[in-house]
Design a protein around this motif. Structure first.
Motif, mmCIF file in Angstrom:
data_model
loop_
_atom_site.group_PDB
_atom_site.id
_atom_site.type_symbol
_atom_site.label_atom_id
_atom_site.label_comp_id
_atom_site.label_asym_id
_atom_site.label_seq_id
_atom_site.Cartn_x
_atom_site.Cartn_y
_atom_site.Cartn_z
ATOM 1 N N CYS A 65 -88.705 17.223 -25.022
ATOM 2 C CA CYS A 65 -88.509 17.754 -23.496
ATOM 3 C C CYS A 65 -89.661 18.526 -23.107
ATOM 4 N N ALA A 66 -90.522 19.130 -23.862
ATOM 5 C CA ALA A 66 -91.296 19.652 -23.497
ATOM 6 C C ALA A 66 -92.597 18.684 -23.243
ATOM 7 N N HIS A 67 -92.769 17.795 -23.851
ATOM 8 C CA HIS A 67 -93.810 16.664 -23.747
ATOM 9 C C HIS A 67 -93.665 16.036 -22.538
ATOM 10 N N GLU A 68 -92.396 15.643 -22.115
ATOM 11 C CA GLU A 68 -92.118 14.792 -20.993
ATOM 12 C C GLU A 68 -92.219 15.823 -19.804
ATOM 13 N N LEU A 69 -91.780 17.155 -20.074
ATOM 14 C CA LEU A 69 -92.094 17.952 -18.947
ATOM 15 C C LEU A 69 -93.467 18.227 -18.472
#
Length: 141
Positions: A65-69
């Motif tokens: 989720c952090a990567h895609e954010l």
């Protein structure tokens, strides 16, 4: 990148990628993405989506989720897939930047303790051990 992350954490009072994505109006979905894809980010009709593979551990879900954010914040208008590190896909510049964004966001405000091993530190802050590949000791907290 550090300043961008500091601003996000200050503004939303959290380093949770799920909470920040929700505050930014990004929709999060879960589905089976197959054996080599952990997540993806895309835009459709002015709506933004993060899709996370539904077979991941909670640590990997947070990291993805952090990567895609990171893609949303750093690479406006570009949809990129986050492929498993053990596949034949070599992560390009955008993927490496999104990985660094994820590590910096998820470790924001939680520096390593004195004499703490990297493995213990990653475990303590809820990151998968594979995230060690994306730490840069010169720029860390």
């Amino acid at each position: 990148m550090n300043e961008l992350i500091h601003k996000l954490v200050r503004k939303y009072r959290t380093n949770s990628p799920f909470d920040i994505a929700e505050a930014l109006g990004i929709h999060i979905r879960y589905c089976d993405l197959g054996p080599t894809t952990k997540g993806l980010y895309y835009r459709k009709l002015r709506r933004r989506f993060i899709v996370i593979h539904n077979g991941l551990t909670p640590e990997w879900e947070r990291f993805v989720c952090a990567h895609e954010l990171g893609h949303d914040r750093l690479h406006k208008g570009v949809s990129r897939f986050f492929m498993e590190e053990h596949s034949y896909f070599f992560p390009g510049k955008f993927e490496m930047q999104a990985n660094r964004f994820a590590v910096l966001l998820l470790s924001e405000g939680q520096p390593p303790l004195t004499d703490e091993t990297q493995e213990h530190y990653l475990s303590r802050i809820g990151l998968p051990k594979e995230a060690a590949l994306f730490f840069d000791p010169k720029t860390e907290h």
